[in-house]
Design an enzyme around this catalytic site. Structure first.
Site, PDB file in Angstrom:
ATOM      1  N   GLY A  15       0.802  -1.215   0.000  1.00  0.00           N
ATOM      2  CA  GLY A  15       0.000   0.000   0.000  1.00  0.00           C
ATOM      3  C   GLY A  15       0.840   1.272   0.000  1.00  0.00           C
ATOM      4  O   GLY A  15       1.934   1.324  -0.575  1.00  0.00           O
ATOM      5  N   SER A  16       0.346   2.281   0.691  1.00  0.00           N
ATOM      6  CA  SER A  16       0.948   3.613   0.615  1.00  0.00           C
ATOM      7  C   SER A  16       2.323   3.716   1.259  1.00  0.00           C
ATOM      8  O   SER A  16       2.982   4.750   1.108  1.00  0.00           O
ATOM      9  CB  SER A  16       0.005   4.647   1.251  1.00  0.00           C
ATOM     10  OG  SER A  16      -1.176   4.767   0.484  1.00  0.00           O
ATOM     11  N   THR A  17       2.767   2.698   1.987  1.00  0.00           N
ATOM     12  CA  THR A  17       4.152   2.745   2.469  1.00  0.00           C
ATOM     13  C   THR A  17       5.114   2.820   1.278  1.00  0.00           C
ATOM     14  O   THR A  17       6.214   3.357   1.407  1.00  0.00           O
ATOM     15  CB  THR A  17       4.479   1.499   3.311  1.00  0.00           C
ATOM     16  OG1 THR A  17       4.234   0.314   2.546  1.00  0.00           O
ATOM     17  CG2 THR A  17       3.647   1.453   4.580  1.00  0.00           C
ATOM     18  N   PHE A  18       4.679   2.301   0.109  1.00  0.00           N
ATOM     19  CA  PHE A  18       5.516   2.339  -1.088  1.00  0.00           C
ATOM     20  C   PHE A  18       5.685   3.762  -1.614  1.00  0.00           C
ATOM     21  O   PHE A  18       6.613   4.034  -2.389  1.00  0.00           O
ATOM     22  CB  PHE A  18       4.909   1.440  -2.176  1.00  0.00           C
ATOM     23  CG  PHE A  18       5.741   0.222  -2.469  1.00  0.00           C
ATOM     24  CD1 PHE A  18       6.218  -0.029  -3.747  1.00  0.00           C
ATOM     25  CD2 PHE A  18       6.059  -0.676  -1.465  1.00  0.00           C
ATOM     26  CE1 PHE A  18       6.983  -1.148  -4.017  1.00  0.00           C
ATOM     27  CE2 PHE A  18       6.810  -1.795  -1.711  1.00  0.00           C
ATOM     28  CZ  PHE A  18       7.290  -2.037  -2.997  1.00  0.00           C
ATOM     29  N   LYS A  19       4.802   4.673  -1.213  1.00  0.00           N
ATOM     30  CA  LYS A  19       4.952   6.066  -1.636  1.00  0.00           C
ATOM     31  C   LYS A  19       6.247   6.667  -1.096  1.00  0.00           C
ATOM     32  O   LYS A  19       6.795   7.612  -1.673  1.00  0.00           O
ATOM     33  CB  LYS A  19       3.756   6.891  -1.165  1.00  0.00           C
ATOM     34  CG  LYS A  19       2.464   6.530  -1.882  1.00  0.00           C
ATOM     35  CD  LYS A  19       1.251   7.227  -1.280  1.00  0.00           C
ATOM     36  CE  LYS A  19      -0.021   6.768  -1.983  1.00  0.00           C
ATOM     37  NZ  LYS A  19      -1.246   7.264  -1.333  1.00  0.00           N
TER      38      LYS A  19
END
Length: 582
Positions: A305-309
């Site tokens: 999820g958004s941890t990849f941002k």
């Protein structure tokens, strides 16, 4: 005639009658010679027979000795086999010397069926002590009169041994063995792994130890029962207990399918603690559920999820094509390849890079990665170790998954954490590189100092980029979705990620995988913490997203573990104000 005269006459007659005379009354010399030769021949024959007899006897003895020498050792009570059962395994201790795994002496029950007097009676008596005894199988073993050895039960308790001895069953005996004992039970189950009934490593660091040569030595009988040098791990059992407690409580409190967490030293790559739930007790691994055997931290892959941002933002800045001062249009959703990219917390305006990170904008992140380009994106993710199999001592490590053919839609969705599935532990390792100055350090479960870490470290981003990511982590910890992880005095920063789970090839908006990638103290990070909660049905304030599940998990870990790790709290903006009393 006197008595003496009679004796002399009889003796004289006996002398002459014993001789052999020819026909003229004279003794025969030839007869005497023939008698002598006959007696000599008989003596020689007897000696020859003795020689042949002894030769045959020793030949038989020699043949039997050769036979016994080449025959497999027979396992009977009076002759112990080359005993690998008593071979020692090294103790496993944590970084402070606390025992995590050790050997204890025990005994196993065996029978010599050929010596059993009454099979029915023997089985009935054994069943009075071993209530779960397989009666049919035991009866079959004891009825085999040609058998000299059969295991009946491995690793008895002292009480069971005493009770069986009191039964006085002929043909029943005990053999010494060593059993692996884990004082902490399930505390570090997925790190330590477990051993089989023969004390051989099956999983975790137990298997790693065997793979370093212990199993090979055992296979050729070169191990002994002498104590071995303990194997020291990087784990701090105090922190490990805290992490497992938080993870298990998350599964229960948030009604989740699973949960996990890890604490890493950001500058050495040492795993200080790691837990995955459900788990199992390595003292009785077979009693755990199959779900408990899966180490979700290193052997499970998930779309993070958004941890990849965090990684997308880092590569955009590191490429030199984007800076913190830049802005991107997040006014309207992006439509590409039949898909619509929109924001969960849409601001519907132009956003700066810090605002994109703070509001976790999918649109803004997609526009940044579009500038970076697909090829550079793949190169950066590979450099950060997110597309390759993680290298560490733990055997249970799964390969990440990615699209077979990357298209632009893949590049866009991967930028905000959909389309690539990685293990939570390698996500934490890559996250550490973003806040420790740009050094990617392979994780280790063995002690490692900074000098040793620098030897294996690889610079993957610029130090200035790392400084920018720390700033964004801190910003999100103060203003963004990371606020629920903040611990007064320890300044936690990080990035949440709430990803929809894939069910039957489609994303289900009612099932989430929540994660939080954090570091503390964020002004000078020493430790990285990653938590996740898989398919929670509840959360803090009855919210199921990462800010109310994974973030509070980080808060509980840092609150309890930071003092143990020697991190001193700071209060006030400049850290000068100290908390004197409560």
């Amino acid at each position: 005639m006197s008595f003496l005269s009679r004796i002399m006459v009889l003796k004289s007659q006996a002398h002459f009658s014993a001789g052999v005379y020819d026909r003229f009354g004279a003794p025969s010399g030839m007869a005497i010679e023939g008698s002598r030769k006959r007696k000599t021949g008989q003596a020689r024959s007897r000696v020859g027979l003795l020689i042949v007899g002894f030769t045959a006897l020793y030949a038989v003895i020699g043949a039997r000795m050769v036979e016994y020498g080449m025959k497999e050792p027979e396992s009977v009570s009076s002759i112990l086999p080359p005993d690998r059962l008593m071979a020692s395994r090294p103790d496993i201790v944590d970084r402070n010397g606390e025992i995590l795994a050790t050997d204890i002496r025990t005994v196993s029950l065996f029978a010599e069926p050929n010596k059993i007097v009454d099979t029915d009676e023997a089985v009935e008596k054994l069943q009075t002590v071993l209530s779960d005894l397989d009666v049919k199988d035991t009866y079959k073993k004891l009825s085999n009169r040609t058998s000299h050895f059969a295991w009946l039960r491995r690793q008895l308790t002292p009480k069971q041994q005493s009770q069986i001895l009191a039964l006085g069953i002929p043909g029943i005996g005990f053999r010494p063995e060593k059993r692996r004992f884990y004082p902490g039970g399930a505390t570090a189950a997925h790190i330590l792994g477990y051993v089989n009934i023969d004390n051989r490593g099956v999983a975790g660091m137990e298997k790693y130890i065997d793979d370093q040569g212990l199993a090979d030595l055992a296979s050729v009988g070169m191990t002994s029962n002498q104590p071995l040098e303990p194997v020291r791990l990087s784990i701090d059992v105090r922190v490990q207990a805290i992490v497992r407690d938080v993870v298990v409580n998350a599964v229960v409190n948030y009604k989740a399918k699973g949960a996990g967490a890890a604490v890493l030293d950001a500058h050495t790559g040492e795993v200080i603690a790691m837990a995955s739930a459900p788990d199992f007790d390595p003292n009785n691994p077979q009693e755990g559920s199959k779900d408990g055997w899966l180490n979700r931290m290193s052997n499970g892959t998930f779309e993070m999820g958004s941890t990849f941002k965090t990684f997308s933002t880092a590569m955009a800045i590191d490429s030199g094509k984007v800076s913190l001062k830049d802005s991107f249009d997040a006014t309207n959703p992006i439509r590409i390849g039949g898909f619509t990219i929109k924001d969960f917390h849409g601001q519907r305006r132009w956003l700066t890079v810090p605002e994109i990170f703070e509001y976790s904008s999918n649109i803004g992140t997609a526009r940044m990665i579009d500038i970076v380009g697909m090829e550079m994106q793949k190169e950066y993710l590979t450099r950060l170790g997110l597309l390759t199999k993680m290298q560490t001592e733990l055997p249970e490590v799964k390969m990440p998954s990615q699209p077979r053919v990357w298209k632009k839609i893949n590049s866009i969705t991967i930028s905000f954490g959909h389309g690539v599935a990685t293990t939570p532990l390698q996500t934490a390792v890559a996250g550490a590189a973003l806040i420790n100055g740009g050094k990617l350090i392979e994780p280790t479960f063995l002690p490692r100092n900074r000098e040793q870490a620098d030897e294996v470290a690889e610079m993957v981003i610029k130090k200035s980029t790392s400084d920018d990511i720390r700033y964004l982590f801190k910003l999100n910890g103060v203003k963004g979705s990371g606020r629920n992880a903040d611990v007064p005095g320890f300044h936690v920063g990080g990035k949440t990620g709430t990803a929809d789970k894939v069910v039957n090839g489609r994303y289900a908006n009612n099932l989430n995988f929540n994660a939080f990638l954090a570091a503390f103290p964020i002004d000078n990070p020493k430790y990285v913490v990653l938590t996740f909660c898989d398919e929670p049905l509840d959360g803090e304030q009855h919210q199921r997203i990462a800010a109310y599940t994974a973030a509070p998990m980080v808060k509980n870990i840092v609150r309890r573990a930071a003092p143990i790790l020697g991190v001193e709290p700071e209060f006030g903006e400049d850290g000068s104000a100290l908390l004197v009393s409560y």
